[in-house]
Motif scaffolding. Sequence first.
Motif, PDB file in Angstrom:
ATOM      1  N   TYR A   1       0.836  -1.190   0.000  1.00  0.00           N
ATOM      2  CA  TYR A   1       0.000   0.000   0.000  1.00  0.00           C
ATOM      3  C   TYR A   1       0.876   1.247   0.000  1.00  0.00           C
ATOM      4  N   GLN A   2       0.332   2.294  -0.601  1.00  0.00           N
ATOM      5  CA  GLN A   2       0.972   3.609  -0.605  1.00  0.00           C
ATOM      6  C   GLN A   2       0.061   4.572   0.156  1.00  0.00           C
ATOM      7  N   GLN A   3       0.616   5.319   1.076  1.00  0.00           N
ATOM      8  CA  GLN A   3      -0.183   6.298   1.796  1.00  0.00           C
ATOM      9  C   GLN A   3       0.487   7.665   1.736  1.00  0.00           C
ATOM     10  N   LYS A   4      -0.203   8.606   1.127  1.00  0.00           N
ATOM     11  CA  LYS A   4       0.266   9.988   1.080  1.00  0.00           C
ATOM     12  C   LYS A   4      -0.352  10.763   2.238  1.00  0.00           C
ATOM     13  N   PRO A   5       0.295  11.863   2.653  1.00  0.00           N
ATOM     14  CA  PRO A   5      -0.200  12.619   3.818  1.00  0.00           C
ATOM     15  C   PRO A   5      -1.661  13.023   3.672  1.00  0.00           C
ATOM     16  N   GLY A   6      -2.428  12.780   4.713  1.00  0.00           N
ATOM     17  CA  GLY A   6      -3.827  13.169   4.737  1.00  0.00           C
ATOM     18  C   GLY A   6      -4.746  12.293   3.911  1.00  0.00           C
ATOM     19  N   GLN A   7      -4.213  11.200   3.398  1.00  0.00           N
ATOM     20  CA  GLN A   7      -5.019  10.301   2.567  1.00  0.00           C
ATOM     21  C   GLN A   7      -5.047   8.896   3.170  1.00  0.00           C
ATOM     22  N   PRO A   8      -6.070   8.105   2.816  1.00  0.00           N
ATOM     23  CA  PRO A   8      -6.062   6.709   3.237  1.00  0.00           C
ATOM     24  C   PRO A   8      -5.047   5.920   2.419  1.00  0.00           C
ATOM     25  N   PRO A   9      -4.691   4.746   2.864  1.00  0.00           N
ATOM     26  CA  PRO A   9      -3.806   3.895   2.060  1.00  0.00           C
ATOM     27  C   PRO A   9      -4.457   3.528   0.723  1.00  0.00           C
ATOM     28  N   LYS A  10      -3.601   3.308  -0.236  1.00  0.00           N
ATOM     29  CA  LYS A  10      -4.045   2.898  -1.568  1.00  0.00           C
ATOM     30  C   LYS A  10      -3.375   1.576  -1.906  1.00  0.00           C
ATOM     31  N   LEU A  11      -4.172   0.598  -2.302  1.00  0.00           N
ATOM     32  CA  LEU A  11      -3.623  -0.698  -2.666  1.00  0.00           C
ATOM     33  C   LEU A  11      -2.868  -0.592  -3.987  1.00  0.00           C
ATOM     34  N   LEU A  12      -1.580  -0.968  -3.960  1.00  0.00           N
ATOM     35  CA  LEU A  12      -0.760  -0.939  -5.169  1.00  0.00           C
ATOM     36  C   LEU A  12      -0.624  -2.317  -5.791  1.00  0.00           C
ATOM     37  N   ILE A  13      -0.324  -3.284  -4.947  1.00  0.00           N
ATOM     38  CA  ILE A  13       0.049  -4.619  -5.409  1.00  0.00           C
ATOM     39  C   ILE A  13      -0.565  -5.652  -4.479  1.00  0.00           C
ATOM     40  N   SER A  14      -1.080  -6.727  -5.067  1.00  0.00           N
ATOM     41  CA  SER A  14      -1.557  -7.872  -4.300  1.00  0.00           C
ATOM     42  C   SER A  14      -0.875  -9.131  -4.809  1.00  0.00           C
ATOM     43  N   TRP A  15      -1.041 -10.223  -4.074  1.00  0.00           N
ATOM     44  CA  TRP A  15      -0.419 -11.502  -4.455  1.00  0.00           C
ATOM     45  C   TRP A  15       1.060 -11.317  -4.814  1.00  0.00           C
ATOM     46  N   THR A  16       1.757 -10.541  -4.036  1.00  0.00           N
ATOM     47  CA  THR A  16       3.199 -10.277  -4.136  1.00  0.00           C
ATOM     48  C   THR A  16       3.582  -9.385  -5.316  1.00  0.00           C
ATOM     49  N   SER A  17       2.957  -9.623  -6.482  1.00  0.00           N
ATOM     50  CA  SER A  17       3.465  -8.951  -7.677  1.00  0.00           C
ATOM     51  C   SER A  17       2.393  -8.471  -8.661  1.00  0.00           C
ATOM     52  N   THR A  18       1.137  -8.598  -8.338  1.00  0.00           N
ATOM     53  CA  THR A  18       0.063  -8.192  -9.243  1.00  0.00           C
ATOM     54  C   THR A  18      -0.331  -6.745  -8.997  1.00  0.00           C
ATOM     55  N   ARG A  19      -0.012  -5.878  -9.947  1.00  0.00           N
ATOM     56  CA  ARG A  19      -0.360  -4.460  -9.814  1.00  0.00           C
ATOM     57  C   ARG A  19      -1.859  -4.252  -9.973  1.00  0.00           C
ATOM     58  N   GLU A  20      -2.390  -3.344  -9.164  1.00  0.00           N
ATOM     59  CA  GLU A  20      -3.784  -2.945  -9.323  1.00  0.00           C
ATOM     60  C   GLU A  20      -3.921  -2.107 -10.585  1.00  0.00           C
ATOM     61  N   SER A  21      -5.149  -2.070 -11.090  1.00  0.00           N
ATOM     62  CA  SER A  21      -5.425  -1.280 -12.276  1.00  0.00           C
ATOM     63  C   SER A  21      -5.018   0.175 -12.058  1.00  0.00           C
ATOM     64  N   GLY A  22      -4.310   0.747 -13.010  1.00  0.00           N
ATOM     65  CA  GLY A  22      -3.936   2.155 -12.929  1.00  0.00           C
ATOM     66  C   GLY A  22      -2.626   2.427 -12.210  1.00  0.00           C
ATOM     67  N   VAL A  23      -2.034   1.429 -11.606  1.00  0.00           N
ATOM     68  CA  VAL A  23      -0.754   1.619 -10.913  1.00  0.00           C
ATOM     69  C   VAL A  23       0.368   1.616 -11.947  1.00  0.00           C
ATOM     70  N   PRO A  24       1.203   2.644 -11.937  1.00  0.00           N
ATOM     71  CA  PRO A  24       2.279   2.716 -12.945  1.00  0.00           C
ATOM     72  C   PRO A  24       3.206   1.511 -12.886  1.00  0.00           C
ATOM     73  N   ASP A  25       3.740   1.138 -14.042  1.00  0.00           N
ATOM     74  CA  ASP A  25       4.565  -0.068 -14.074  1.00  0.00           C
ATOM     75  C   ASP A  25       5.954   0.150 -13.498  1.00  0.00           C
ATOM     76  N   ARG A  26       6.261   1.354 -13.028  1.00  0.00           N
ATOM     77  CA  ARG A  26       7.520   1.536 -12.313  1.00  0.00           C
ATOM     78  C   ARG A  26       7.459   0.893 -10.923  1.00  0.00           C
ATOM     79  N   PHE A  27       6.248   0.562 -10.484  1.00  0.00           N
ATOM     80  CA  PHE A  27       6.077  -0.151  -9.218  1.00  0.00           C
ATOM     81  C   PHE A  27       6.044  -1.658  -9.511  1.00  0.00           C
ATOM     82  N   SER A  28       6.900  -2.404  -8.818  1.00  0.00           N
ATOM     83  CA  SER A  28       6.884  -3.847  -8.987  1.00  0.00           C
ATOM     84  C   SER A  28       7.120  -4.531  -7.647  1.00  0.00           C
ATOM     85  N   GLY A  29       6.525  -5.700  -7.518  1.00  0.00           N
ATOM     86  CA  GLY A  29       6.692  -6.479  -6.306  1.00  0.00           C
ATOM     87  C   GLY A  29       7.284  -7.835  -6.627  1.00  0.00           C
ATOM     88  N   SER A  30       8.060  -8.326  -5.705  1.00  0.00           N
ATOM     89  CA  SER A  30       8.681  -9.634  -5.892  1.00  0.00           C
ATOM     90  C   SER A  30       8.879 -10.285  -4.535  1.00  0.00           C
TER      91      SER A  30
END
Lengths: 113, 115
Positions: free
Chosen positions: A42-71
Motif C-alpha cells: 500500500y501507498q499512503q500519502k499525507p492526509g489520505q487513506p492507504p491505496k492498494l498498489l500490489i496484491s499476491w506479491t506482484s500483481t499491480r492494481e489497475s492504474g498503478v504505474p509499471d515503475r512499481f513492482s513487487g517480488s
Amino acid sequence: DIVMTQSPDSLAVSLGERATINCKSSQSILYSSNNKNCLAWYQQKPGQPPKLLISWTSTRESGVPDRFSGSGSGTDFTLTISSLQAEDVAVYYCQQYYSHILTFGGGTKVEIK
Amino acid sequence: EVQLVESGGGLVQPGGSLRLSCAASGFTFSNHWMHWVRQTPGKGLVWVSFIKTDETSTDYADSVKGRFTISRDNAKNTLFLQMNSLSADDTAVYYCARNTPNDYWGQGVLVTVSS
C-alpha cells in the motif's frame, strides 16, 4: 499473529533512481490453492487513506504505474520503484492477508534526496 | 464509483462509547467482506476487525476483543463499529476498508479519547 517486518524505516532517493523496500513475514504466507503469497503493498500519502498498489506479491492494481513492482518468495518480499517520481513520495506498507487477522509492516517513508 | 464514508467519530471521555458508521456506495455491499483498520496519528496501520458478507463470521484484534463489536446492515449498505470502554490507547483515525486485501478505503474518521 503473523508479524511483518519492514526495512528501512525511511529512504531518500534521487529523482529517477531506484527505491527498494523490504518486508519479511514471521511465517509462510503461501496460499496453497493458487501457490501465491498473500502479500500486498500500500501507498499512503499525507492526509489520505492507504491505496492498494500490489496484491499476491506482484500483481499491480489497475492504474498503478509499471515503475512499481513487487517480488519475493518464502518469507522475504520487496517493493521496487524503478524510477522515483516526485508523486511517489509517501509511506509504503506491506500487509499479509494469509490470516484473516491482517497485519501490516511498520511502514517505510520514501523521500526525495 | 466505489465510495466508503465513515462517520460517528469525535471526542469521548475514557470509559465512554462511540458508534462508527461506514456508508458504502457504488458496489454491491452485501457481496463483500469488510474491515476496520485504525491508525494512530503519525504511526502505522493496525487491523481492528472484519466481518463476512452475512455476519456469520467476525473477528477482532486482541486489543479490542470484548469491547468492540462489528456489524453490518446489508439493506442499508452500512458497516458499523460499536466501541465501548474506550481508553486513550484507542485514539486513532479509523478506516473502513473493503475486501481482503483492502482494495478500497474510506477517508477515515478521528476518534479521540481524552478527559
